[in-house]
Design an enzyme around this catalytic site. Structure first.
Site, PDB file in Angstrom:
ATOM      1  N   ARG A 188      30.267  62.318  55.853  1.00 49.20           N
ATOM      2  CA  ARG A 188      30.045  62.873  57.194  1.00 49.20           C
ATOM      3  C   ARG A 188      30.482  64.314  57.355  1.00 49.20           C
ATOM      4  O   ARG A 188      30.293  64.894  58.425  1.00 49.20           O
ATOM      5  CB  ARG A 188      30.692  61.987  58.259  1.00 49.20           C
ATOM      6  CG  ARG A 188      30.142  60.597  58.213  1.00 49.20           C
ATOM      7  CD  ARG A 188      30.464  59.703  59.364  1.00 49.20           C
ATOM      8  NE  ARG A 188      30.034  58.378  58.956  1.00 49.20           N
ATOM      9  CZ  ARG A 188      30.809  57.543  58.248  1.00 49.20           C
ATOM     10  NH1 ARG A 188      32.059  57.852  57.974  1.00 49.20           N
ATOM     11  NH2 ARG A 188      30.322  56.397  57.841  1.00 49.20           N
TER      12      ARG A 188
ATOM     13  N   GLU B 129      35.354  45.848  55.051  1.00 46.62           N
ATOM     14  CA  GLU B 129      34.424  44.745  54.764  1.00 46.62           C
ATOM     15  C   GLU B 129      34.656  44.174  53.364  1.00 46.62           C
ATOM     16  O   GLU B 129      34.020  43.200  52.959  1.00 46.62           O
ATOM     17  CB  GLU B 129      32.975  45.238  54.871  1.00 46.62           C
ATOM     18  CG  GLU B 129      32.368  45.049  56.240  1.00 46.62           C
ATOM     19  CD  GLU B 129      32.917  46.002  57.288  1.00 46.62           C
ATOM     20  OE1 GLU B 129      32.666  47.201  57.185  1.00 46.62           O
ATOM     21  OE2 GLU B 129      33.607  45.547  58.204  1.00 46.62           O
TER      22      GLU B 129
ATOM     23  N   ASN C 223      37.998  47.525  61.967  1.00 45.71           N
ATOM     24  CA  ASN C 223      38.044  46.064  62.100  1.00 45.71           C
ATOM     25  C   ASN C 223      38.963  45.415  61.072  1.00 45.71           C
ATOM     26  O   ASN C 223      39.451  46.066  60.149  1.00 45.71           O
ATOM     27  CB  ASN C 223      36.633  45.497  61.941  1.00 45.71           C
ATOM     28  CG  ASN C 223      36.001  45.891  60.627  1.00 45.71           C
ATOM     29  OD1 ASN C 223      35.457  46.974  60.499  1.00 45.71           O
ATOM     30  ND2 ASN C 223      36.075  45.031  59.625  1.00 45.71           N
TER      31      ASN C 223
ATOM     32  N   ASP D 115      33.752  42.824  63.866  1.00 47.37           N
ATOM     33  CA  ASP D 115      33.582  44.175  63.313  1.00 47.37           C
ATOM     34  C   ASP D 115      33.539  45.217  64.440  1.00 47.37           C
ATOM     35  O   ASP D 115      32.861  46.228  64.336  1.00 47.37           O
ATOM     36  CB  ASP D 115      32.306  44.238  62.441  1.00 47.37           C
ATOM     37  CG  ASP D 115      32.192  45.514  61.610  1.00 47.37           C
ATOM     38  OD1 ASP D 115      33.188  46.249  61.492  1.00 47.37           O
ATOM     39  OD2 ASP D 115      31.099  45.777  61.096  1.00 47.37           O
TER      40      ASP D 115
ATOM     41  N   ASN E 254      27.807  53.362  67.226  1.00 50.03           N
ATOM     42  CA  ASN E 254      28.417  53.415  65.900  1.00 50.03           C
ATOM     43  C   ASN E 254      29.002  54.811  65.655  1.00 50.03           C
ATOM     44  O   ASN E 254      29.448  55.467  66.579  1.00 50.03           O
ATOM     45  CB  ASN E 254      27.423  52.962  64.828  1.00 50.03           C
ATOM     46  CG  ASN E 254      28.125  52.357  63.623  1.00 50.03           C
ATOM     47  OD1 ASN E 254      28.907  53.030  62.962  1.00 50.03           O
ATOM     48  ND2 ASN E 254      27.893  51.092  63.341  1.00 50.03           N
TER      49      ASN E 254
ATOM     50  N   MET F 180      23.316  51.865  41.030  1.00 54.53           N
ATOM     51  CA  MET F 180      23.195  50.416  40.806  1.00 54.53           C
ATOM     52  C   MET F 180      24.315  50.021  39.832  1.00 54.53           C
ATOM     53  O   MET F 180      24.208  50.245  38.627  1.00 54.53           O
ATOM     54  CB  MET F 180      21.816  50.095  40.231  1.00 54.53           C
ATOM     55  CG  MET F 180      21.675  48.687  39.655  1.00 54.53           C
ATOM     56  SD  MET F 180      21.994  47.381  40.868  1.00 54.53           S
ATOM     57  CE  MET F 180      22.696  46.107  39.817  1.00 54.53           C
TER      58      MET F 180
END
Ligand SMILES: O=C(O)c1cc(C(=O)O)c2c(n1)C(=O)C(=O)c1cc(C(=O)O)[nH]c1-2
Ligand SMILES: [Ca+2]
Length: 714
Positions: free
Chosen positions: A156, A219, A296, A341, A428, A680
């Site tokens: 950001r 998370e 959260n 959350d 958000n 990946m």
């Protein structure tokens, strides 16, 4: 009397000693005084906190004044902006085949130079007038780190102070660069445990002579904290943990001992507690307070995280820290015992408001939970809180207790429940803005619910999502699905705590907001527009089609009397699926920075996408139902975070349409990391060849059931 040589020598010596001592005192003063922080604008114009002055720069992440994302520049205004065109575009990002969806940076502009970050924590210094590249910097983040992220390889923004640029890297370092050359001055490891799934996506913030950085990962099972480092020396000044740690060890400070009383003794300390400060922090130099927005819990449901109950401080809270010491001044918890959350990491705005006839220094936030909060920023006193979007988890905030009045349907421990707002929140990270002219806050609101259900299994596994719940949007056609997935720009009167106007709905999810003295409010959208509205009325004045979705917030600056408007393009972030209307479904999702000015040129629209050819289906695998179930579970746990189930479009490769050569190389890719560089990661630490066989079988089998009419192999 003639002075003897010795007397003269003594006299000389005394003078020399005095001179030496004065020099010593002066040098000691210079060396030991607190470092003055230059923001790159002349001291006489330290307007980053004085709304009466005009700043041509955008020196801080949250804007020139009080973290308002409001600019006094007004050459671009409701009349002139109709003539807006392209000044320059920058697209030479150091991504080189890496996954790059969301481009979330807020540019800084200091003395005609723009500093931006890009995906994978890359950094660029550009001539803010022409867009020409001055230097770039690639921290070369290991692509395997993607395993540790929840929401894309985004960044950001950078921070700037004293000729240095600071970037938090996806893999948890704080890199200090020379602002003139881009050369790495220092690399600081900010992580307490590199085996845990920490990541950094947020911008560092400057607080006095310190640079402060948090992290993400709630998370995935981590313990949240922020750390402050000296801008000059890089030395750690303090660290503040947001939740208590291992109870076998002493609490780090009395704040955490107090917080521990709000956690059950049988809490899942092994999972980490969460409370990551992954986005917003705001500094008030007058009060020397740093406000941090805390996230959260890990895992989400409080009944799994802290089975004996409790509020679980300081989750989902705004916490005010003494910026010099890192000790807590006050806290306010927006969502006690959070299970949805509902982070309080959204951007915080400082303002002076008249509340009930009293002038107050306030801090404002619209956290994910759907209430707009106004707190006294000196004391943390709650002044008001009202719903800024549809909310069902709580009926209201009780002003006597400062606590939400919970709705029983918010509890999904026994049965699944559809709850507003969703895990994406009523708002958000896309920042809201506050105009000092209209006195309105412009909130990028999200209108959508989610159906929450509890997961049974809760075993900690490194670098694996661990939320303890499933949350999915309601099925189309059900009553709960009506009006979902909308982005609305809401102009909010913070004193009256009510909406003054609301925009038309746009596809989910729109970008952050800029507001200016030109009576403008400017925002990009998922359907590929940059939209300028009349800040008072919400009427669209100028709408430019860019062909690429915007989630970042625009900024503005002025050079040689010309006002520029800059915004990063590239759609993604935490989004799991592109919904109808999103530009990334039709056009190349181009990572770029677009800069506009009056009488500028045409906008380059990215090329249209050519749909992938349907790959012939491989033969249906002969496997047991257990294998298919195992494959499904493995997919949901490890792959579904990026690759959408049934290949729903979201910018990651569609596994339901794998090319034959991808299927052939499946184990090389999944187990051994053949595509690790691109983002990946390899999974050979937690998966075996039998697992990947089950995974492949599940995908192929499901593909057959979805595409029954698709061509069958001969
Ligand atoms: O709890 C966390 O640690 C954490 C981290 C991040 C992140 O670092 O990007 C996000 C979230 N949570 C989150 O809940 C969320 O909705 C989200 C959206 C985005 C994004 O960049 O679009 N990041 C994150
Ligand atoms: Ca989160």
């Amino acid at each position: 009397m003639k002075r003897s040589f010795y007397t003269r020598f003594n006299c000389f010596r005394t003078i020399a000693v005095i001179v030496f001592l004065s020099l010593l005192a002066v040098s000691a003063f210079i060396l030991l005084r607190p470092h003055p922080v230059q923001y790159g604008i002349p001291t006489s114009e330290k307007s980053y906190l004085s709304p009466d002055q005009n700043s041509a720069d955008w020196p801080l992440h949250d804007g020139p004044f009080n973290s308002t994302r409001y600019s006094r520049l007004d050459t671009l205004n409701t009349e002139s902006i109709t003539d807006l065109g392209l000044a320059w575009a920058f697209g030479d990002y150091l991504i080189r085949g890496r996954v790059a969806r969301g481009n979330e940076t807020t540019p800084l502009v200091i003395n005609d130079i723009m500093y931006i970050s890009g995906p994978w924590s890359t950094v660029y210094a550009l001539n803010a007038k022409t867009g020409s590249l001055i230097w770039d910097y690639d921290p070369n983040v290991d692509g395997n780190w993607m395993r540790n992220t929840c929401c894309d390889a985004v960044n950001r923004g950078v921070a700037f102070a004293n000729g240095k640029v600071f970037i938090g890297t996806l893999d948890g370092y704080l890199d200090t660069l020379d602002a003139a050359t881009g050369k790495l001055i220092r690399r600081t490891d900010t992580l307490i445990d590199r085996t845990r799934a920490y990541s950094i996506t947020g911008a560092p913030r400057i607080a006095g002579n310190l640079v402060v950085i948090g992290n993400g990962g709630a998370e995935m099972g981590v313990r949240g904290y922020v750390t402050a480092y000296d801008i000059e020396t890089g030395k750690q000044a303090w660290r503040f943990y947001t939740v208590p740690g291992d109870p076998a060890k002493p609490d780090e400070n009395p704040e955490l001992a107090a917080a521990r009383k709000t956690w059950a003794t049988n809490s899942r300390w092994d999972i980490g507690g969460g409370g990551t400060v992954w986005d917003s922090m705001t500094y008030d130099p007058d009060l020397n307070l740093l406000y941090i927005g805390v996230g959260n819990g890990s895992p989400w449901p409080v009944w799994l995280r802290s089975p004996g109950g409790g509020d679980n401080l300081y989750l989902s809270s705004i916490v005010a820290l003494d910026a010099s010491t890192g000790r807590m001044k006050w806290h306010y918890q927006t969502t006690p015992a959070d299970s949805w959350d509902y982070t309080a990491t959204q951007n915080m705005i400082l303002a002076d408001l008249d509340i009930n006839g009293r002038a107050r220094k306030v801090i404002m936030q619209a956290p994910k939970n759907g209430f707009f909060y106004i707190l006294d920023r000196e004391t943390g006193e709650l002044l008001s809180a009202e719903k800024y979007t549809h909310v069902t988890w709580a009926d209201k905030i009780d002003m006597a207790t400062g606590r939400p009045v919970m709705n029983p349907t918010a509890n999904y421990s026994q049965t699944s429940q559809t709850i507003w707002p969703s895990t994406a929140g009523g708002h958000n990270w896309q920042p809201m803005a506050y105009s000092l002219d209209t006195k309105l806050v412009y909130i990028p609101v999200l209108e959508l619910p989610m159906t929450f259900s509890q997961e049974k299994q809760l075993t900690y596994q490194a670098a694996t999502a661990l939320v303890g719940a499933q949350a999915s949007p309601p099925r189309p056609g059900t009553p709960a699905a009506e009006g979902v997935f909308q982005s609305i720009l809401t102009a909010w009167d913070p004193v009256a705590q009510k909406a003054v106007w609301k925009s038309e709905p746009r596809p989910w999810w729109s970008g952050g907001v800029l507001t200016t003295s030109g009576n403008l409010v400017i925002q990009g959208t998922a359907d590929g527009y940059l939209i300028a509205r009349n800040a008072q009325t919400g009427k669209i004045i100028k709408e430019i089609f860019l062909g690429v979705g915007i989630i970042a917030a625009p900024i503005t600056y002025e050079i040689d009397g010309i006002q520029y408007l800059a915004v990063a393009t590239g759609f993604g972030g935490g989004i799991k699926r592109y919904l109808p209307g999103v530009a990334a479904l039709e056009y190349e999702n181009k990572t770029q920075l677009l800069v506009f000015k009056l009488a500028g040129g045409d906008i380059p629209i990215p090329p249209r996408l050519v749909p992938d050819a349907i790959q012939p289906l491989p033969p249906m695998p002969k496997v047991t139902t257990e294998t298919l179930t195992k494959g499904r579970d493995l997919f949901m746990l490890n792959c579904g975070k990026c690759h959408a189930f049934r290949g729903a479009e979201n910018g990651y490769p569609n596994l339901w349409n794998m090319a034959p050569h991808t299927l052939e190389a499946f184990d090389e890719i999944v187990l051994n990391g053949a595509y690790a560089y691109s983002g990946m990661p390899q999974f050979n630490d937690i998966m075996s060849a039998a697992d990947t066989a089950a995974l492949r079988a599940f995908i192929i089998n499901d593909q057959h059931s979805v595409h029954q009419s698709a061509p069958q192999p001969h």
